[in-house]
Motif scaffolding. Structure first.
Motif, PDB file in Angstrom:
ATOM      1  N   ALA A 184      41.372  17.120  -8.056  1.00 42.47           N
ATOM      2  CA  ALA A 184      42.828  17.021  -8.214  1.00 42.47           C
ATOM      3  C   ALA A 184      43.232  15.587  -8.521  1.00 42.47           C
ATOM      4  CB  ALA A 184      43.519  17.512  -6.942  1.00 42.47           C
ATOM      5  N   GLY A 185      42.572  14.618  -7.870  1.00 42.44           N
ATOM      6  CA  GLY A 185      42.869  13.215  -8.147  1.00 42.44           C
ATOM      7  C   GLY A 185      42.513  12.830  -9.570  1.00 42.44           C
ATOM      8  N   VAL A 186      41.355  13.312 -10.056  1.00 42.48           N
ATOM      9  CA  VAL A 186      40.957  13.016 -11.431  1.00 42.48           C
ATOM     10  C   VAL A 186      41.938  13.645 -12.420  1.00 42.48           C
ATOM     11  CG1 VAL A 186      39.170  13.412 -13.174  1.00 42.48           C
ATOM     12  CG2 VAL A 186      38.523  12.684 -10.877  1.00 42.48           C
ATOM     13  N   GLN A 187      42.359  14.873 -12.156  1.00 43.78           N
ATOM     14  CA  GLN A 187      43.325  15.512 -13.052  1.00 43.78           C
ATOM     15  C   GLN A 187      44.643  14.737 -13.082  1.00 43.78           C
ATOM     16  OE1 GLN A 187      43.288  17.592 -15.299  1.00 43.78           O
ATOM     17  NE2 GLN A 187      45.219  18.700 -15.492  1.00 43.78           N
ATOM     18  N   ASN A 188      45.128  14.319 -11.924  1.00 43.62           N
ATOM     19  CA  ASN A 188      46.337  13.490 -11.904  1.00 43.62           C
ATOM     20  C   ASN A 188      46.137  12.235 -12.742  1.00 43.62           C
ATOM     21  OD1 ASN A 188      47.553  15.274 -10.175  1.00 43.62           O
ATOM     22  ND2 ASN A 188      47.970  13.803  -8.564  1.00 43.62           N
ATOM     23  N   LEU A 189      44.960  11.623 -12.604  1.00 45.35           N
ATOM     24  CA  LEU A 189      44.649  10.412 -13.358  1.00 45.35           C
ATOM     25  C   LEU A 189      44.714  10.679 -14.859  1.00 45.35           C
ATOM     26  CD1 LEU A 189      43.413   7.418 -13.227  1.00 45.35           C
ATOM     27  CD2 LEU A 189      41.224   8.585 -13.608  1.00 45.35           C
ATOM     28  N   LEU A 190      44.086  11.755 -15.309  1.00 47.07           N
ATOM     29  CA  LEU A 190      44.045  12.066 -16.740  1.00 47.07           C
ATOM     30  C   LEU A 190      45.433  12.364 -17.289  1.00 47.07           C
ATOM     31  CD1 LEU A 190      40.871  14.380 -16.848  1.00 47.07           C
ATOM     32  CD2 LEU A 190      40.999  11.908 -17.218  1.00 47.07           C
ATOM     33  N   VAL A 191      46.225  13.110 -16.524  1.00 43.28           N
ATOM     34  CA  VAL A 191      47.586  13.424 -16.968  1.00 43.28           C
ATOM     35  C   VAL A 191      48.428  12.156 -17.039  1.00 43.28           C
ATOM     36  CG1 VAL A 191      49.719  14.618 -16.338  1.00 43.28           C
ATOM     37  CG2 VAL A 191      47.523  15.806 -16.166  1.00 43.28           C
ATOM     38  N   ALA A 192      48.304  11.292 -16.037  1.00 41.97           N
ATOM     39  CA  ALA A 192      49.077  10.052 -16.036  1.00 41.97           C
ATOM     40  C   ALA A 192      48.653   9.139 -17.189  1.00 41.97           C
ATOM     41  CB  ALA A 192      48.908   9.331 -14.698  1.00 41.97           C
ATOM     42  N   LEU A 193      47.361   9.105 -17.504  1.00 39.65           N
ATOM     43  CA  LEU A 193      46.912   8.325 -18.663  1.00 39.65           C
ATOM     44  C   LEU A 193      47.539   8.865 -19.947  1.00 39.65           C
ATOM     45  CD1 LEU A 193      43.125   7.905 -17.785  1.00 39.65           C
ATOM     46  CD2 LEU A 193      44.834   6.072 -17.852  1.00 39.65           C
ATOM     47  N   ALA A 194      47.617  10.186 -20.070  1.00 42.23           N
ATOM     48  CA  ALA A 194      48.256  10.777 -21.240  1.00 42.23           C
ATOM     49  C   ALA A 194      49.727  10.370 -21.309  1.00 42.23           C
ATOM     50  CB  ALA A 194      48.124  12.301 -21.203  1.00 42.23           C
ATOM     51  N   GLY A 195      50.377  10.344 -20.137  1.00 43.22           N
ATOM     52  CA  GLY A 195      51.771   9.902 -20.105  1.00 43.22           C
ATOM     53  C   GLY A 195      51.941   8.458 -20.526  1.00 43.22           C
ATOM     54  N   GLU A 196      50.907   7.657 -20.368  1.00 45.03           N
ATOM     55  CA  GLU A 196      50.936   6.257 -20.799  1.00 45.03           C
ATOM     56  C   GLU A 196      50.558   6.106 -22.269  1.00 45.03           C
ATOM     57  OE1 GLU A 196      51.783   3.538 -19.181  1.00 45.03           O
ATOM     58  OE2 GLU A 196      51.907   4.203 -17.087  1.00 45.03           O
ATOM     59  N   GLY A 197      50.307   7.234 -22.938  1.00 39.95           N
ATOM     60  CA  GLY A 197      49.907   7.181 -24.343  1.00 39.95           C
ATOM     61  C   GLY A 197      48.442   6.887 -24.554  1.00 39.95           C
ATOM     62  N   LEU A 198      47.627   7.045 -23.514  1.00 36.81           N
ATOM     63  CA  LEU A 198      46.193   6.767 -23.600  1.00 36.81           C
ATOM     64  C   LEU A 198      45.405   8.068 -23.658  1.00 36.81           C
ATOM     65  CD1 LEU A 198      45.993   3.916 -20.950  1.00 36.81           C
ATOM     66  CD2 LEU A 198      45.698   3.646 -23.419  1.00 36.81           C
ATOM     67  N   GLY A 199      44.356   8.073 -24.479  1.00 35.29           N
ATOM     68  CA  GLY A 199      43.456   9.197 -24.509  1.00 35.29           C
ATOM     69  C   GLY A 199      42.367   9.024 -23.474  1.00 35.29           C
ATOM     70  N   SER A 200      41.739  10.115 -23.077  1.00 30.36           N
ATOM     71  CA  SER A 200      40.688  10.032 -22.064  1.00 30.36           C
ATOM     72  C   SER A 200      39.701  11.174 -22.233  1.00 30.36           C
ATOM     73  CB  SER A 200      41.285  10.062 -20.645  1.00 30.36           C
ATOM     74  OG  SER A 200      41.911  11.318 -20.410  1.00 30.36           O
ATOM     75  N   ALA A 201      38.527  10.978 -21.668  1.00 28.61           N
ATOM     76  CA  ALA A 201      37.509  12.033 -21.624  1.00 28.61           C
ATOM     77  C   ALA A 201      36.763  11.899 -20.302  1.00 28.61           C
ATOM     78  CB  ALA A 201      36.539  11.909 -22.799  1.00 28.61           C
ATOM     79  N   TRP A 202      36.750  12.974 -19.524  1.00 23.00           N
ATOM     80  CA  TRP A 202      35.969  12.970 -18.289  1.00 23.00           C
ATOM     81  C   TRP A 202      34.563  13.450 -18.621  1.00 23.00           C
ATOM     82  CZ3 TRP A 202      33.514  16.959 -15.554  1.00 23.00           C
ATOM     83  CH2 TRP A 202      33.018  16.591 -14.304  1.00 23.00           C
ATOM     84  N   VAL A 203      33.568  12.638 -18.297  1.00 19.59           N
ATOM     85  CA  VAL A 203      32.156  12.947 -18.570  1.00 19.59           C
ATOM     86  C   VAL A 203      31.417  12.944 -17.241  1.00 19.59           C
ATOM     87  CG1 VAL A 203      30.096  12.247 -19.842  1.00 19.59           C
ATOM     88  CG2 VAL A 203      32.362  11.837 -20.828  1.00 19.59           C
ATOM     89  N   SER A 204      30.591  13.959 -17.012  1.00 16.48           N
ATOM     90  CA  SER A 204      29.976  14.132 -15.688  1.00 16.48           C
ATOM     91  C   SER A 204      28.756  13.252 -15.450  1.00 16.48           C
ATOM     92  CB  SER A 204      29.570  15.599 -15.505  1.00 16.48           C
ATOM     93  OG  SER A 204      28.604  15.971 -16.495  1.00 16.48           O
ATOM     94  N   SER A 205      28.407  12.372 -16.372  1.00 22.09           N
ATOM     95  CA  SER A 205      27.118  11.676 -16.377  1.00 22.09           C
ATOM     96  C   SER A 205      26.761  10.989 -15.054  1.00 22.09           C
ATOM     97  CB  SER A 205      27.103  10.653 -17.512  1.00 22.09           C
ATOM     98  OG  SER A 205      28.253   9.816 -17.416  1.00 22.09           O
ATOM     99  N   THR A 206      27.685  10.291 -14.437  1.00 22.32           N
ATOM    100  CA  THR A 206      27.331   9.510 -13.244  1.00 22.32           C
ATOM    101  C   THR A 206      26.941  10.397 -12.068  1.00 22.32           C
ATOM    102  OG1 THR A 206      29.610   9.396 -12.423  1.00 22.32           O
ATOM    103  CG2 THR A 206      28.892   7.647 -13.920  1.00 22.32           C
ATOM    104  N   MET A 207      27.301  11.671 -12.116  1.00 26.14           N
ATOM    105  CA  MET A 207      26.968  12.576 -11.019  1.00 26.14           C
ATOM    106  C   MET A 207      25.475  12.881 -10.979  1.00 26.14           C
ATOM    107  SD  MET A 207      30.234  15.151 -11.436  1.00 26.14           S
ATOM    108  CE  MET A 207      29.894  16.105  -9.964  1.00 26.14           C
ATOM    109  N   PHE A 208      24.765  12.619 -12.110  1.00 25.08           N
ATOM    110  CA  PHE A 208      23.344  12.945 -12.190  1.00 25.08           C
ATOM    111  C   PHE A 208      22.442  11.748 -11.873  1.00 25.08           C
ATOM    112  CE2 PHE A 208      25.518  16.144 -14.652  1.00 25.08           C
ATOM    113  CZ  PHE A 208      24.853  17.310 -14.316  1.00 25.08           C
ATOM    114  N   CYS A 209      23.061  10.599 -11.650  1.00 25.13           N
ATOM    115  CA  CYS A 209      22.245   9.422 -11.301  1.00 25.13           C
ATOM    116  C   CYS A 209      23.058   8.525 -10.360  1.00 25.13           C
ATOM    117  CB  CYS A 209      21.804   8.664 -12.551  1.00 25.13           C
ATOM    118  SG  CYS A 209      23.132   8.222 -13.684  1.00 25.13           S
TER     119      CYS A 209
END
Length: 423
Positions: A354-379
């Motif tokens: 939920a925190g990550v989703q809030n972050l992504l939505v707020a970034l969109a509101g700032e006019g910024l694009g984003s992509a959540w990538v799961s990579s760090t979860m594997f190392c």
């Protein structure tokens, strides 16, 4: 400035220029006429039978800007933002509504040309309508159509009386004239046309569309609830970024929004590592790349397959800013029971999402694009070591952030009914 007396009730198909010429035979070069849009609409036959005004508003609406109860502020087909799309149920017969002129600038040009043909005078014409305004009570008139009038008076580059340079001053002269004209026309006095004499310097080429801010210029494009829905809808996975630097303040505002997510037991299980330097991003991604290659080779992948999968990490390398959200479960309860302990951790993971989703939505509101990538979860151990994180911080992927290099493709429509079960 005065109102023209003697104009009759305007009927569909009426020659409005002829009616105005008859009421004002002494119009002179340099005069500016302020013509209420209602009589223009009537002359152009923009009268519709309507059992429901809302139906007419729906038909004229391009975009809902804000809604409160039955009141809607919308952008209409003319590009104007106003209540009820400018559809008027007053000053027209019961059971009918008045729409705004189809093209108010064209209506103004036709009136100007008609008056020149009939009277031989070169006047300016503004078609006006009544609107409310953000932050201000009361109604006023604005120009929605123009011909022969410079609608904006650009004073930038000049100086004020103290010698200070004017850097942002662009005066909406057409709107000032429209509002002033309403003082002599009135709202219910049957005087729909006013004349302004003595301001010939305002005549020139102009279109009322110059007064309308573009979407990119409009800082207040949406109402509150609409802005939330728009930001959620605008949140897209962006895979290509411009090299432009990202405003750290915008990221911190987005993190502040992330911290409003729900969390179990009144905890704060979110931490955000901001990789603002190129060196920190490169060090992390290089270490993750080596760990990923080792894992793939350990799975027996061919070198070709390894290289293909590793190339997917180019998305993170191309981003000018990275965020590593982390989960901290220091407020979790420990039951000593595998089932309950698993459920307890899942609550915290859901909160992190939920925190990550809030972050992504707020970034969109700032006019910024984003992509959540799961990579760090594997190392996770590699990430903790490179970034110097405490052992109880669990990296929950990486968020690439930047200005989108291109508009995101349209998202395939999804029918909410396919995802709902009602009991």
């Amino acid at each position: 400035m005065w109102a023209l007396p003697g104009l009759p009730e305007v009927e569909p198909g009426a020659d409005l220029a002829a009616l105005i010429a008859a009421a004002g035979p002494d119009l002179a070069d340099g005069d500016v006429l302020l013509v209420t849009s209602k009589i223009v609409s009537k002359a152009e036959g923009r009268i519709l039978p309507a059992t429901s005004r809302d139906e007419a508003v729906d038909a004229e609406t391009v975009r809902v800007v804000a809604r409160r109860g039955p009141l809607r502020i919308v952008e209409n087909r003319q590009g104007l933002v106003m209540a009820a799309a400018g559809v008027d149920a007053s000053n027209t017969a019961p059971g009918t509504v008045l729409l705004l002129p189809e093209d108010p600038d064209a209506s103004a040009r036709a009136l100007r040309e008609g008056l020149y043909r009939l009277l031989g005078v070169r006047v300016g014409v503004l078609v006006t309508d009544t609107v409310g305004r953000p932050w201000r009570n009361g109604l006023t008139d604005i120009a929605i159509g123009a011909a022969g009038v410079r609608v904006l008076d650009d004073l930038r580059g000049g100086t004020d009386s103290h010698g200070n340079e004017l850097s942002v001053t662009v005066v909406a002269g057409a709107d000032e004239l429209a509002a002033a004209g309403d003082l002599v026309k009135g709202k219910a006095s049957g005087l729909p046309v006013a004349v302004v004499r003595g301001l010939p310097h305002l005549l020139g080429e102009g279109s009322a569309r110059e007064l309308q801010r573009t979407a990119g210029e409009d800082m207040f494009r949406l109402g509150t609830s609409e802005a939330v829905r728009e930001a959620v809808t605008r949140r897209r996975t962006v895979r290509t970024f411009l090299p432009d630097p990202v405003d750290p303040g915008a990221v911190r505002r987005a993190v502040a929004a992330a911290l409003t997510a729900p969390a179990p037991h009144h905890t704060t299980p979110w931490r955000f590592v901001l990789l603002e330097s190129a060196a920190s991003r490169t060090e992390l991604l290089d270490a993750m790349r080596e760990a990923w290659i080792a894992d793939l080779r350990g799975d027996g992948r061919s070198e070709e397959a390894v290289a293909k999968r590793v190339r997917r990490g180019d998305l993170l390398r191309a981003a000018p800013y990275l965020i590593v959200p982390c989960l901290v479960t220091d407020g979790a309860h420990h039951y000593g029971d595998a089932r309950r302990d698993t459920a307890e951790r899942e609550m915290f993971v859901v909160s992190a999402g939920a925190g990550v989703q809030n972050l992504l939505v707020a970034l969109a509101g700032e006019g910024l694009g984003s992509a959540w990538v799961s990579s760090t979860m594997f190392c996770r151990e590699v990430v903790r070591k490179v970034l110097g994180l405490p052992g109880d911080w669990d990296p929950m992927g990486t968020v690439a952030v930047g200005r989108p290099a291109a508009p995101a493709p349209d998202r395939p429509p999804r029918d909410p009914a396919e995802f709902i079960e009602v009991r």
